[in-house]
Design an enzyme around this catalytic site. Structure first.
Site, PDB file in Angstrom:
ATOM      1  N   ASP A  69       0.831  -1.200   0.000  1.00 25.39           N
ATOM      2  CA  ASP A  69       0.000   0.000   0.000  1.00 25.39           C
ATOM      3  C   ASP A  69       0.868   1.254   0.000  1.00 25.39           C
ATOM      4  O   ASP A  69       1.851   1.347   0.735  1.00 25.39           O
ATOM      5  CB  ASP A  69      -0.897  -0.023   1.243  1.00 25.39           C
ATOM      6  CG  ASP A  69      -1.891   1.114   1.289  1.00 25.39           C
ATOM      7  OD1 ASP A  69      -2.727   1.199   0.379  1.00 25.39           O
ATOM      8  OD2 ASP A  69      -1.828   1.918   2.235  1.00 25.39           O
ATOM      9  N   GLU A  97      14.429 -15.487   0.088  1.00 26.86           N
ATOM     10  CA  GLU A  97      14.754 -16.564   1.026  1.00 26.86           C
ATOM     11  C   GLU A  97      13.835 -17.766   0.833  1.00 26.86           C
ATOM     12  O   GLU A  97      14.133 -18.860   1.340  1.00 26.86           O
ATOM     13  CB  GLU A  97      14.607 -16.061   2.469  1.00 26.86           C
ATOM     14  CG  GLU A  97      15.612 -14.997   2.880  1.00 26.86           C
ATOM     15  CD  GLU A  97      15.299 -14.405   4.245  1.00 26.86           C
ATOM     16  OE1 GLU A  97      16.074 -13.529   4.680  1.00 26.86           O
ATOM     17  OE2 GLU A  97      14.301 -14.814   4.879  1.00 26.86           O
TER      18      GLU A  97
END
Length: 575
Positions: A223, A274
């Protein structure tokens, strides 16, 4: 006219999708409080969404984007977050979130969650600590506090206006009871801006990204991604404004779209990578087009929203120019483009396209609303002004074109039902802070009214009691159960198109075919032809089988304000 091809398409297991699954995904935005209510309290919830997984699977989407579901006082529809690593009790629990993720993944649907990094709520533990702490404390350093002007600091530090109207500053009462400093809130006062120059803020959000990624979240919608970094010294002491005309048209503003914001997203990308596959992210950014590519960089968020079609008139020249420009920008960034017509912040496009000419002006972001009835924050007024039939016809044509474009298609809940904006909501029932803080706008509640699942019964099947926003009686005409078995319904069109889209996609390219004025014709790899007639007279179609069209053909020709997909002679459908 459409095929029944959707019946032959099976959901794709998420384990079979590679790291680039998002590049041409069909993503369905769910505004949780207004999707489905499982316990009858009038508020949509996670279990309600889980109960509709079969519906979402049959629709043919690739991913769900879940708007904020975090604990919140709802000062801004959930974008005022109390706790980034929990679920609002009115919406569910963490266990129910895990059940939703598992249900979606079992159906071959990915999940993207909203992350709100520019501000917390004023009920967040950090902000409460800041209010209880002295000036220049570690707690206040997580936010943007500033002394006021005037003899006793009684004036705000600047004359900036928030995006929701009113001052962008709010004065606090110090722990000793005296009037104190002011804090910055670019949106509502209940949404204090974070200080992204503070390492603790950076680290905490990395923890949040891992928290949800570890629970199986596949990506994040970020956002107000362009607002995090701020040069407050230059901003407060310079001649700057938060007027949208300036904020969203220049690239050197000290509060918006600063180059150093990309250091934040480089750290986020390290976290995303990751995981296997890497988590994706898409930025909500309101910046000049040439600045979007940095947010969509592979070393940053990877994708950014393109709102250009949403803002455009229903016009062939505008559509072609926007498509060409954004495909070029996507190629420059290495991302795929994004396409969207409706979301939780704008008037539904079935209504926008039915508005009369001349309802122009500017929206909350300072963009022209257009001259062909594109009024972003319409939401109120006289429904007689809207040509509902024409609006839906144009919306279908635009959406079918959009679903054929290279890149991601972002859909908003209810648009597959052809839902128009709910234009008249009693003032007493409104919830959007824009309505309460800006006398010239009625706000965004009209696109957030709970969905009609059934043509009768309490809240049209949304729940077993009243919905949190009032639903008009005419919602019965758009109910999902009434459209489910009708192949020529709006829902039938979306299901057919999404099923075909999955089988037709190839390389992220298209080739334009010159055609008559007021029409667009392009072909995707393998001989998949798309024709949209923006004009008032029927146009010729290329030879081949019509796979799907938004309206029946007239003597083999495509009528006005319609789109058709046509199979070339060598087209092969991928199973």
């Amino acid at each position: 006219m459409m095929t029944d091809i959707q019946n032959s398409v099976q959901p794709v297991s998420t384990s079979d999708i590679d790291a680039d699954w998002w590049r041409q995904a069909a993503v369905y935005q769910i505004y949780p409080r207004s999707f489905a209510d499982s316990n009858g309290d009038g508020i949509g919830d996670l279990r309600g969404i889980t109960n509709k997984v079969a519906y979402l699977s049959d629709l043919g989407i690739d991913a769900v984007w879940l708007s904020p579901f975090y604990p919140s006082a709802l000062a801004d529809g959930g974008y005022d977050v109390d706790d980034y690593r929990n679920v609002d009790p009115t919406i569910g629990t963490l266990d129910e979130f895990d059940e939703l993720v598992a249900g979606l993944h079992d159906a071959g649907i990915r999940i993207i969650v909203d992350i709100v990094p520019n501000h917390t709520s004023n009920r967040h533990a950090w902000f409460e600590e800041a209010l209880a702490s002295p000036r220049d404390s570690k707690a206040r350093a997580r936010y943007i506090f500033h002394d006021g002007r005037g003899e006793n600091g009684e004036l705000p530090p600047t004359d900036w206006t928030s995006m929701f109207g009113g001052s962008a500053w709010e004065r606090i009462t110090e722990p000793d009871g005296t009037p104190g400093q002011w804090y910055l809130h670019l949106f509502a006062p209940e949404q204090p801006d974070l200080n992204w120059d503070n390492p603790e803020v950076n680290e905490d959000f990395l923890t949040t990204l891992r928290f949800w990624s570890d629970r199986g979240v596949d990506g994040f919608r970020v956002d107000v991604a362009h607002a995090l970094k701020k040069d407050m010294a230059a901003a407060v002491h310079g001649n700057w404004t938060t007027d949208p005309d300036e904020v969203f048209t220049r690239s050197d503003h000290p509060l918006w779209d600063r180059d150093d914001v990309h250091s934040v997203y480089a750290a986020w990308r390290t976290v995303f990578d990751e995981y296997t596959p890497p988590r994706m992210a898409v930025a909500e950014v309101w910046v000049p087009p040439h600045r979007v590519t940095r947010y969509a960089s592979p070393t940053g968020l990877g994708q950014a929203f393109n709102f250009d079609l949403l803002k455009a008139d229903f016009d062939a020249d505008q559509f072609r120019r926007i498509i060409e420009t954004n495909l070029e920008y996507a190629a420059q960034s290495g991302a795929s483009s994004t396409w969207v017509f409706s979301n939780h912040d704008v008037v539904r496009h079935a209504t926008r396209y039915g508005l009369p000419k001349g309802t122009g002006g500017k929206d909350q972001h300072g963009n022209n609303k257009g001259t062909d009835g594109i009024d972003w924050l319409f939401g109120g007024g006289d429904p007689a002004e809207v040509d509902a039939e024409r609006g839906l016809r144009r919306a279908k044509a635009a959406t079918l074109l959009m679903l054929a474009l290279p890149g991601s298609a972002y859909l908003y809940q209810g648009e597959e039902l052809g839902l128009p904006e709910v234009g008249q909501i009693p003032d007493a029932d409104r919830q959007d802070p824009i309505f309460f803080r800006n006398s010239s706008e009625v706000g965004r509640d009209g696109c957030r009214v709970p969905l009609p699942w059934q043509s009768d019964g309490p809240s049209f099947g949304f729940g077993c009691g009243d919905a949190h926003l009032p639903q008009p009686e005419w919602f019965a005409e758009y109910a999902a159960n009434a459209q489910m078995s009708e192949s020529d319904s709006t829902l039938g069109l979306y299901r057919a198109a999404l099923a075909l889209r999955r089988r037709l996609q190839g390389a992220e390219t298209l080739e334009w075919i010159e055609t008559q004025d007021d029409a667009l014709h392009f072909v995707r790899p393998g001989g998949w032809h798309i024709v949209t007639n923006f004009g008032t007279s029927p146009v010729e179609l290329p030879g081949g089988d019509v796979l799907v069209s938004t309206v029946p053909l007239e003597d083999g020709r495509l009528p006005a304000e319609a789109t058709a997909w046509v199979a070339g002679p060598h087209l092969t459908l991928v199973r």
